[in-house]
Design a protein around this motif. Structure first.
Motif, PDB file in Angstrom:
ATOM      1  N   LYS A  85       1.358   5.226  -7.045  1.00  0.00           N
ATOM      2  CA  LYS A  85       2.121   3.979  -7.137  1.00  0.00           C
ATOM      3  C   LYS A  85       2.110   3.170  -5.846  1.00  0.00           C
ATOM      4  O   LYS A  85       2.451   1.999  -5.859  1.00  0.00           O
ATOM      5  CB  LYS A  85       3.588   4.285  -7.473  1.00  0.00           C
ATOM      6  N   PRO A  87       1.482   0.761  -3.057  1.00  0.00           N
ATOM      7  CA  PRO A  87       0.662  -0.441  -2.960  1.00  0.00           C
ATOM      8  C   PRO A  87      -0.333  -0.333  -1.796  1.00  0.00           C
ATOM      9  O   PRO A  87      -0.049   0.311  -0.791  1.00  0.00           O
ATOM     10  CB  PRO A  87       1.659  -1.561  -2.688  1.00  0.00           C
ATOM     11  N   LEU A  92       5.187  -4.268   0.958  1.00  0.00           N
ATOM     12  CA  LEU A  92       5.657  -2.974   0.458  1.00  0.00           C
ATOM     13  C   LEU A  92       4.728  -1.826   0.875  1.00  0.00           C
ATOM     14  O   LEU A  92       5.149  -0.674   0.924  1.00  0.00           O
ATOM     15  CB  LEU A  92       5.810  -3.008  -1.064  1.00  0.00           C
ATOM     16  N   ARG A 100      10.469   1.725   0.183  1.00  0.00           N
ATOM     17  CA  ARG A 100       9.850   0.922  -0.879  1.00  0.00           C
ATOM     18  C   ARG A 100      10.582   1.121  -2.200  1.00  0.00           C
ATOM     19  O   ARG A 100      10.893   0.167  -2.906  1.00  0.00           O
ATOM     20  CB  ARG A 100       8.365   1.301  -1.032  1.00  0.00           C
ATOM     21  N   ARG A 101      10.873   2.399  -2.521  1.00  0.00           N
ATOM     22  CA  ARG A 101      11.609   2.681  -3.771  1.00  0.00           C
ATOM     23  C   ARG A 101      12.987   2.031  -3.745  1.00  0.00           C
ATOM     24  O   ARG A 101      13.472   1.527  -4.767  1.00  0.00           O
ATOM     25  CB  ARG A 101      11.735   4.186  -3.994  1.00  0.00           C
ATOM     26  N   GLU A 104      12.427  -1.648  -4.527  1.00  0.00           N
ATOM     27  CA  GLU A 104      12.031  -1.793  -5.933  1.00  0.00           C
ATOM     28  C   GLU A 104      13.200  -1.495  -6.872  1.00  0.00           C
ATOM     29  O   GLU A 104      13.378  -2.193  -7.876  1.00  0.00           O
ATOM     30  CB  GLU A 104      10.853  -0.875  -6.241  1.00  0.00           C
ATOM     31  N   GLY A 107      15.204  -4.434  -7.365  1.00  0.00           N
ATOM     32  CA  GLY A 107      14.492  -5.583  -7.916  1.00  0.00           C
ATOM     33  C   GLY A 107      13.762  -6.434  -6.897  1.00  0.00           C
ATOM     34  O   GLY A 107      13.352  -7.552  -7.201  1.00  0.00           O
ATOM     35  N   LYS A 109      10.626  -7.287  -4.998  1.00  0.00           N
ATOM     36  CA  LYS A 109       9.176  -7.046  -5.009  1.00  0.00           C
ATOM     37  C   LYS A 109       8.421  -8.120  -4.241  1.00  0.00           C
ATOM     38  O   LYS A 109       7.213  -8.017  -4.060  1.00  0.00           O
ATOM     39  CB  LYS A 109       8.669  -6.954  -6.446  1.00  0.00           C
ATOM     40  N   THR A 110       9.153  -9.159  -3.815  1.00  0.00           N
ATOM     41  CA  THR A 110       8.514 -10.235  -3.062  1.00  0.00           C
ATOM     42  C   THR A 110       9.320 -10.512  -1.798  1.00  0.00           C
ATOM     43  O   THR A 110      10.523 -10.225  -1.729  1.00  0.00           O
ATOM     44  CB  THR A 110       8.439 -11.540  -3.885  1.00  0.00           C
ATOM     45  N   HIS A 113      12.224 -12.900  -2.437  1.00  0.00           N
ATOM     46  CA  HIS A 113      13.411 -12.238  -2.967  1.00  0.00           C
ATOM     47  C   HIS A 113      14.125 -11.463  -1.859  1.00  0.00           C
ATOM     48  O   HIS A 113      15.358 -11.446  -1.786  1.00  0.00           O
ATOM     49  CB  HIS A 113      13.022 -11.323  -4.126  1.00  0.00           C
TER      50      HIS A 113
END
Length: 149
Positions: A85, A87, A92, A100-101, A104, A107, A109-110, A113
């Motif tokens: 998983k 990247p 990330l 990272r988790r 994620e 929410g 992911k960018t 955000h």
């Protein structure tokens, strides 16, 4: 002088320990005679190997996808699934798997955000450590963004 190699150790070296006073999981060496250091070394090696094998079995797990792995902690994350998983690019990819988790899970992911959160808020996420903040700040800065105040 007493040595306590557990019942498995005294059983395994029963012949070698025949000249000494031994119990179910112990052996006593007379103080007035030289210690059988080579024998003691072999017993210790045997017990270390036995303990490592026992620990590996105890911590051996299988994930939902069928991967078998060993972990010393209670963390349920499969390292094989986790590696798949991870990247290969983007912000990330620069931080640890727990961090990272954490993002994620919340929410994020960018970078756009991420910029909606303050540093303090991000550090409250389970799995996020202070070591990830400089990397996140750098990634935000490169994108012309920053943590909210």
């Amino acid at each position: 002088i007493g040595l306590y190699p557990a019942p498995s150790g005294t059983e395994k070296f029963k012949k070698e320990l025949a000249g000494y006073t031994a119990g179910k999981g112990s052996v006593r060496f007379p103080i007035d005679k030289p210690l059988p250091l080579a024998l003691i070394k072999e017993i210790v090696k045997f017990r270390v190997k036995e303990n490592l094998e026992k620990a590996a079995k105890k911590n051996s797990r299988t994930c939902r996808k069928g991967h078998t792995y060993t972990k010393s902690s209670d963390c349920p994350t499969c390292p094989i699934c986790e590696a798949a998983k991870r990247p290969t690019e983007g912000f990330l990819s620069t931080i640890s798997a727990p961090a990272r988790r954490a993002l994620e899970h919340n929410g994020i992911k960018t970078l756009k955000h991420l910029a909606k959160y303050s540093e303090k808020d991000v550090l409250k996420f389970h799995g996020m450590g202070p070591g990830s903040i400089p990397k996140l700040k750098s990634a935000l800065k490169e994108a012309g963004l920053s943590f909210s105040k």
